[in-house]
Design a protein around this motif. Structure first.
Motif, mmCIF file in Angstrom:
data_model
loop_
_atom_site.group_PDB
_atom_site.id
_atom_site.type_symbol
_atom_site.label_atom_id
_atom_site.label_comp_id
_atom_site.label_asym_id
_atom_site.label_seq_id
_atom_site.Cartn_x
_atom_site.Cartn_y
_atom_site.Cartn_z
ATOM 1 N N THR A 1 -2.708 -1.587 -8.279
ATOM 2 C CA THR A 1 -1.391 -2.130 -8.567
ATOM 3 C C THR A 1 -1.377 -3.657 -8.571
ATOM 4 O O THR A 1 -2.333 -4.319 -8.173
ATOM 5 N N TYR A 2 -0.227 -4.179 -8.976
ATOM 6 C CA TYR A 2 0.010 -5.615 -9.145
ATOM 7 C C TYR A 2 1.257 -5.946 -8.341
ATOM 8 O O TYR A 2 2.314 -5.340 -8.566
ATOM 9 N N GLY A 3 1.159 -6.842 -7.389
ATOM 10 C CA GLY A 3 2.305 -7.144 -6.531
ATOM 11 C C GLY A 3 3.481 -7.738 -7.283
ATOM 12 O O GLY A 3 3.329 -8.315 -8.364
ATOM 13 N N ALA A 4 4.669 -7.592 -6.709
ATOM 14 C CA ALA A 4 5.878 -8.159 -7.322
ATOM 15 C C ALA A 4 5.706 -9.649 -7.559
ATOM 16 O O ALA A 4 5.231 -10.379 -6.699
ATOM 17 N N GLY A 5 6.073 -10.069 -8.751
ATOM 18 C CA GLY A 5 5.965 -11.484 -9.077
ATOM 19 C C GLY A 5 4.534 -11.946 -9.294
ATOM 20 O O GLY A 5 4.250 -13.134 -9.293
ATOM 21 N N GLY A 6 3.610 -11.000 -9.483
ATOM 22 C CA GLY A 6 2.216 -11.386 -9.667
ATOM 23 C C GLY A 6 1.566 -11.891 -8.403
ATOM 24 O O GLY A 6 0.555 -12.594 -8.446
ATOM 25 N N THR A 7 2.118 -11.512 -7.237
ATOM 26 C CA THR A 7 1.647 -12.071 -5.972
ATOM 27 C C THR A 7 0.244 -11.621 -5.598
ATOM 28 O O THR A 7 -0.371 -12.232 -4.723
ATOM 29 N N THR A 8 -0.256 -10.551 -6.220
ATOM 30 C CA THR A 8 -1.615 -10.095 -5.898
ATOM 31 C C THR A 8 -2.529 -10.180 -7.122
ATOM 32 O O THR A 8 -3.486 -9.422 -7.234
ATOM 33 N N ARG A 9 -2.250 -11.108 -8.011
ATOM 34 C CA ARG A 9 -2.985 -11.185 -9.274
ATOM 35 C C ARG A 9 -4.493 -11.259 -9.063
ATOM 36 O O ARG A 9 -5.253 -10.457 -9.607
ATOM 37 N N LYS A 10 -4.954 -12.217 -8.257
ATOM 38 C CA LYS A 10 -6.389 -12.359 -8.023
ATOM 39 C C LYS A 10 -6.918 -11.191 -7.197
ATOM 40 O O LYS A 10 -8.028 -10.700 -7.443
ATOM 41 N N LEU A 11 -6.132 -10.744 -6.219
ATOM 42 C CA LEU A 11 -6.565 -9.629 -5.391
ATOM 43 C C LEU A 11 -6.742 -8.369 -6.229
ATOM 44 O O LEU A 11 -7.679 -7.594 -6.028
ATOM 45 N N THR A 12 -5.817 -8.160 -7.178
ATOM 46 C CA THR A 12 -5.926 -7.006 -8.066
ATOM 47 C C THR A 12 -7.201 -7.092 -8.895
ATOM 48 O O THR A 12 -7.947 -6.119 -9.026
ATOM 49 N N HIS A 13 -7.449 -8.265 -9.467
ATOM 50 C CA HIS A 13 -8.653 -8.459 -10.279
ATOM 51 C C HIS A 13 -9.906 -8.193 -9.461
ATOM 52 O O HIS A 13 -10.832 -7.492 -9.904
ATOM 53 N N ASP A 14 -9.961 -8.740 -8.244
ATOM 54 C CA ASP A 14 -11.139 -8.555 -7.398
ATOM 55 C C ASP A 14 -11.335 -7.087 -7.032
ATOM 56 O O ASP A 14 -12.456 -6.570 -7.038
ATOM 57 N N ALA A 15 -10.230 -6.396 -6.709
ATOM 58 C CA ALA A 15 -10.325 -4.983 -6.341
ATOM 59 C C ALA A 15 -10.787 -4.145 -7.528
ATOM 60 O O ALA A 15 -11.628 -3.246 -7.380
ATOM 61 N N VAL A 16 -10.232 -4.417 -8.701
ATOM 62 C CA VAL A 16 -10.601 -3.662 -9.905
ATOM 63 C C VAL A 16 -12.090 -3.805 -10.190
ATOM 64 O O VAL A 16 -12.800 -2.800 -10.402
ATOM 65 N N THR A 17 -12.572 -5.027 -10.228
ATOM 66 C CA THR A 17 -13.971 -5.249 -10.585
ATOM 67 C C THR A 17 -14.921 -4.746 -9.499
ATOM 68 O O THR A 17 -15.975 -4.181 -9.807
ATOM 69 N N THR A 18 -14.549 -4.911 -8.229
ATOM 70 C CA THR A 18 -15.412 -4.460 -7.136
ATOM 71 C C THR A 18 -15.518 -2.944 -7.108
ATOM 72 O O THR A 18 -16.620 -2.383 -6.973
ATOM 73 N N ILE A 19 -14.388 -2.253 -7.231
ATOM 74 C CA ILE A 19 -14.407 -0.787 -7.227
ATOM 75 C C ILE A 19 -15.222 -0.265 -8.408
ATOM 76 O O ILE A 19 -16.028 0.661 -8.275
ATOM 77 N N GLY A 20 -15.026 -0.865 -9.572
ATOM 78 C CA GLY A 20 -15.761 -0.430 -10.753
ATOM 79 C C GLY A 20 -17.259 -0.593 -10.592
ATOM 80 O O GLY A 20 -18.034 0.326 -10.897
ATOM 81 N N LYS A 21 -17.688 -1.746 -10.095
ATOM 82 C CA LYS A 21 -19.121 -2.007 -9.955
ATOM 83 C C LYS A 21 -19.749 -1.143 -8.864
ATOM 84 O O LYS A 21 -20.876 -0.654 -9.003
ATOM 85 N N ALA A 22 -19.015 -0.953 -7.766
ATOM 86 C CA ALA A 22 -19.588 -0.248 -6.620
ATOM 87 C C ALA A 22 -19.631 1.259 -6.794
ATOM 88 O O ALA A 22 -20.502 1.932 -6.234
#
Length: 288
Positions: free
Chosen positions: A40-61
């Motif tokens: 997910t993506y936090g309200a107001g884009g508050t987790t924009r970088k965190l979302t990107h990091d989680a997406v790429t890390t989960i995919g690679k791992a």
């Protein structure tokens, strides 16, 4: 019974402890071979970088197909499309396109240089690359829709703009989904492209508050049952029975996909999958 397609939603961690919790959840659920997982993506884009990091890390791992949420909130068109392009470079082709909510829950006000609504966002993403675009759907009418007809008309426009499937808000009564699916089909929307969203009730107080905020109706019998279960200290048994029965009724009604809102807590989702006969896929490696 044919094995249903399942998928899981996670949210990005905001602390070290939350990171461990997310990773434990991913490890517990990945063996069930989901069709995809979303972040997910936090309200107001508050987790924009965190979302990107989680997406790429989960995919690679894990090698799982990971869908990244994107919204219209507090970003220009250029910024949003740049984020999508970065996902594409990282091999992420699944996106969940939502209008999004402002921090604090106030009225949505688009930026002058941003996408004004989910339709524009979907069109922009569809034109920007070869993405599989999932969108939101509301079986009990979006709080800002005047009625169900308007609600369904807006969903149809999302598909016309380039959406490939829709994930519904959670609900408690399977007939709520079936009525919505039938109405969508009558409007020319393929019902197989609508995935029911399932909320395993790990915490009744939290689920009740969540339902109130998004307009989800709680049947009186379910409300009473959970209040009794809290009093009698048997919440876990009731939660598993309620979630399993809901999913079973949906499958009996012809549903092929189940999307679980895990809230980064795996136990009830895992146990529901097993109750439905969905077992983890064990892969043997380095066997002598």
């Amino acid at each position: 019974m044919t094995r249903p397609n399942i998928s899981f939603e996670f949210f990005p961690p905001k602390s070290l402890a939350a990171s461990f919790r997310l990773w434990d959840t991913v490890q517990a659920l990945a063996p069930f071979a989901p069709e995809f997982v979303s972040v997910t993506y936090g309200a107001g884009g508050t987790t924009r970088k965190l979302t990107h990091d989680a997406v790429t890390t989960i995919g690679k791992a894990t090698g799982l197909n990971v869908a990244a949420h994107l919204t219209c909130v507090d970003s220009s068109r250029e910024e949003t499309l740049a984020i999508a392009a970065n996902y594409a470079k990282a091999g992420v082709r699944d996106l969940v396109a939502l209008r999004g909510d402002t921090p604090g829950g106030g009225a949505f006000i688009p930026r002058a240089d941003g996408f004004t609504d989910s339709i524009e966002l979907i069109e922009g993403l569809a034109n920007a690359g070869d993405f599989n675009i999932r969108v939101g759907a509301y079986p009990e009418t979006h709080p800002e829709s005047t009625d169900m007809a308007q609600n369904i008309a807006w969903l149809k426009r999302k598909f016309e703009a380039g959406a490939t499937s829709a994930i519904t808000q959670f609900f408690f009564d399977p007939d709520t989904f079936f009525r919505f699916r039938d109405a969508c089909q009558a409007a020319g929307i393929d019902g197989d492209r609508i995935l029911p969203g399932i909320l395993p009730i790990e915490n009744w107080a939290g689920a009740r508050k969540f339902a109130q905020s998004c307009g989800t109706q709680i049947p009186a019998e379910i409300r009473q049952a959970f209040e009794n279960a809290a009093r009698d200290n048997c919440h876990e048994l009731l939660a598993l029975a309620q979630c399993s029965e809901l999913c079973s009724d949906l499958l009996d009604g012809g549903v092929q996909d189940l999307h679980f809102y895990t809230l980064n807590t795996p136990n009830l989702t895992r146990d529901t999958c097993r109750a439905l006969g969905i077992e983890p896929e064990v892969k043997l490696q380095n066997v002598a």
